[in-house]
Scaffold this active site. Sequence first.
Site, short mmCIF file in Angstrom:
data_model
loop_
_atom_site.label_atom_id
_atom_site.label_comp_id
_atom_site.label_asym_id
_atom_site.label_seq_id
_atom_site.Cartn_x
_atom_site.Cartn_y
_atom_site.Cartn_z
N TYR A 1 79.32 -129.97 35.56
CA TYR A 1 79.20 -128.64 34.96
C TYR A 1 80.22 -128.41 33.85
O TYR A 1 79.98 -127.63 32.93
CB TYR A 1 79.25 -127.55 36.04
CG TYR A 1 77.92 -127.50 36.75
CD1 TYR A 1 76.80 -126.95 36.13
CD2 TYR A 1 77.74 -128.12 37.99
CE1 TYR A 1 75.56 -126.97 36.73
CE2 TYR A 1 76.50 -128.14 38.60
CZ TYR A 1 75.42 -127.58 37.97
OH TYR A 1 74.18 -127.62 38.55
N GLN B 1 64.98 -119.89 33.01
CA GLN B 1 65.49 -120.83 34.01
C GLN B 1 66.77 -121.47 33.48
O GLN B 1 67.43 -122.23 34.19
CB GLN B 1 64.46 -121.92 34.27
CG GLN B 1 63.16 -121.41 34.86
CD GLN B 1 62.08 -122.47 34.79
OE1 GLN B 1 61.95 -123.30 35.68
NE2 GLN B 1 61.31 -122.46 33.72
N HIS C 1 68.24 -118.88 37.46
CA HIS C 1 68.96 -120.05 38.01
C HIS C 1 70.47 -119.95 37.79
O HIS C 1 71.18 -120.95 37.92
CB HIS C 1 68.42 -121.34 37.39
CG HIS C 1 67.05 -121.71 37.88
ND1 HIS C 1 66.24 -122.64 37.26
CD2 HIS C 1 66.34 -121.27 38.96
CE1 HIS C 1 65.10 -122.75 37.92
NE2 HIS C 1 65.13 -121.93 38.94
N CYS D 1 82.96 -117.78 44.36
CA CYS D 1 83.57 -118.45 45.51
C CYS D 1 82.46 -119.01 46.40
O CYS D 1 81.41 -118.39 46.54
CB CYS D 1 84.42 -117.44 46.29
SG CYS D 1 85.17 -118.18 47.76
N SER E 1 58.47 -127.58 32.16
CA SER E 1 57.52 -128.62 32.57
C SER E 1 56.61 -128.19 33.72
O SER E 1 55.70 -128.91 34.09
CB SER E 1 58.28 -129.89 32.95
OG SER E 1 59.22 -129.61 33.95
N GLU F 1 54.43 -130.64 24.90
CA GLU F 1 53.66 -131.41 25.89
C GLU F 1 53.02 -130.45 26.87
O GLU F 1 53.57 -129.37 27.13
CB GLU F 1 54.60 -132.32 26.70
CG GLU F 1 55.26 -133.39 25.90
CD GLU F 1 56.48 -133.93 26.63
OE1 GLU F 1 56.59 -135.14 26.71
OE2 GLU F 1 57.31 -133.14 27.10
P1 OAD Z 1 62.25 -129.72 32.03
O1 OAD Z 1 63.28 -130.65 31.49
O2 OAD Z 1 61.60 -130.08 33.31
O3 OAD Z 1 61.10 -129.51 30.95
C1 OAD Z 1 61.40 -129.20 29.61
C2 OAD Z 1 60.11 -128.93 28.88
O4 OAD Z 1 60.44 -128.55 27.55
C3 OAD Z 1 59.17 -130.14 28.77
O5 OAD Z 1 57.89 -129.77 29.19
C4 OAD Z 1 59.17 -130.47 27.27
O6 OAD Z 1 57.90 -130.89 26.81
C5 OAD Z 1 59.52 -129.12 26.67
N1 OAD Z 1 60.15 -129.19 25.34
C6 OAD Z 1 60.93 -130.17 24.81
N2 OAD Z 1 61.31 -129.85 23.56
C7 OAD Z 1 60.77 -128.63 23.28
C8 OAD Z 1 60.81 -127.74 22.17
N3 OAD Z 1 61.48 -128.05 21.05
N4 OAD Z 1 60.15 -126.56 22.26
C9 OAD Z 1 59.45 -126.22 23.38
N5 OAD Z 1 59.39 -127.02 24.47
C10 OAD Z 1 60.04 -128.20 24.43
O7 OAD Z 1 62.96 -128.28 32.11
P2 OAD Z 1 62.57 -126.99 32.97
O8 OAD Z 1 61.11 -126.90 33.18
O9 OAD Z 1 63.28 -125.85 32.35
O10 OAD Z 1 66.83 -126.04 37.59
O11 OAD Z 1 63.27 -127.32 34.34
C11 OAD Z 1 63.21 -126.38 35.36
C12 OAD Z 1 64.44 -126.45 36.22
O12 OAD Z 1 64.64 -127.79 36.67
C13 OAD Z 1 65.74 -126.16 35.49
O13 OAD Z 1 65.99 -124.78 35.37
C14 OAD Z 1 66.74 -126.79 36.37
C15 OAD Z 1 66.05 -128.11 36.57
O14 OAD Z 1 66.39 -128.84 37.62
C16 OAD Z 1 68.02 -125.87 38.19
O15 OAD Z 1 69.05 -126.36 37.77
C17 OAD Z 1 67.93 -125.05 39.43
#
Ligand code: OAD
Length: 234
Positions: free
Chosen positions: A59, A94, A112, A120, A182, A207
Amino acid sequence: MIQIASSDRVFILTGAGISAESGIPTFRGPGGLWRNHRVEEVASPIAWRRDPRFVWEFYSMRRRLAAAAKPNDGHIALAELEKRLQDRLFLCTQNVDSLHERAGAQRVIHMHGELFKSRCDSCDRPPFPDDRTYEPPAPVPCCECGGQIRPHICWFGEMPYRLDEIANALDRCSIFIAIGTSGVVEPAANFVAHTRGRARSYYVGPEEPANIAAFNECFSGKAGDLLPSLFQLE
Ligand code: OAD
């Protein structure tokens, strides 16, 4: 174009993709691993119990990266949309970075958690602003109660924040838009299905997400390219 009428209420869900053009890597794309660990192995209560220094190292790296990043055209377009729609826009992210706020958004829901807050792990002292980094050999910071200070982040296996407000906004929205996510992490992946039959739903990203079948329409491309000219307000 997404037409927004004066009677519409808009729910926007953003994911890591909206910050990708600011240089913050997504979780599941290329560069999504940290030192060969999947995020699930570092962002969890088990990892914290096993090795809190290791978790703080992760982090701390993310704090440094997010502090150096700047909001992109996608964040700015959403902040401008918020200015025009006011409380008819519910902006739920998120993401744990603060790029929506730094673009000017005022009412962001961080389901999130927030990278620049800590709390704490033992007492109920509320989360507090914290932009410091705690990398080994720095010790894990301690609370006055004797507990350990942890990042204010919803880890795997923990309950996301503000779910009541989110459920209420999902019930009331007439337009649902997911951007750069995603569609695999619950409960956010299920929000679009929750609005089915009541709201028009759109996905924006380069995607197809895993839950693409639940959307009415998909805009294929980068958030920073598409969002500035995507919304047409009545
Ligand atoms: P992901 O990394 O799973 O997905 C990111 C998405 O962004 C993918 O579908 C890409 O195609 C898309 N992407 C990439 N570049 C882009 C752009 N320039 N414009 C628009 N889209 C683009 O991320 P999240 O779905 O956010 O949780 O992941 C969900 C959660 O999983 C996160 O909040 C985190 C993680 O583990 C926690 O930490 C609790």
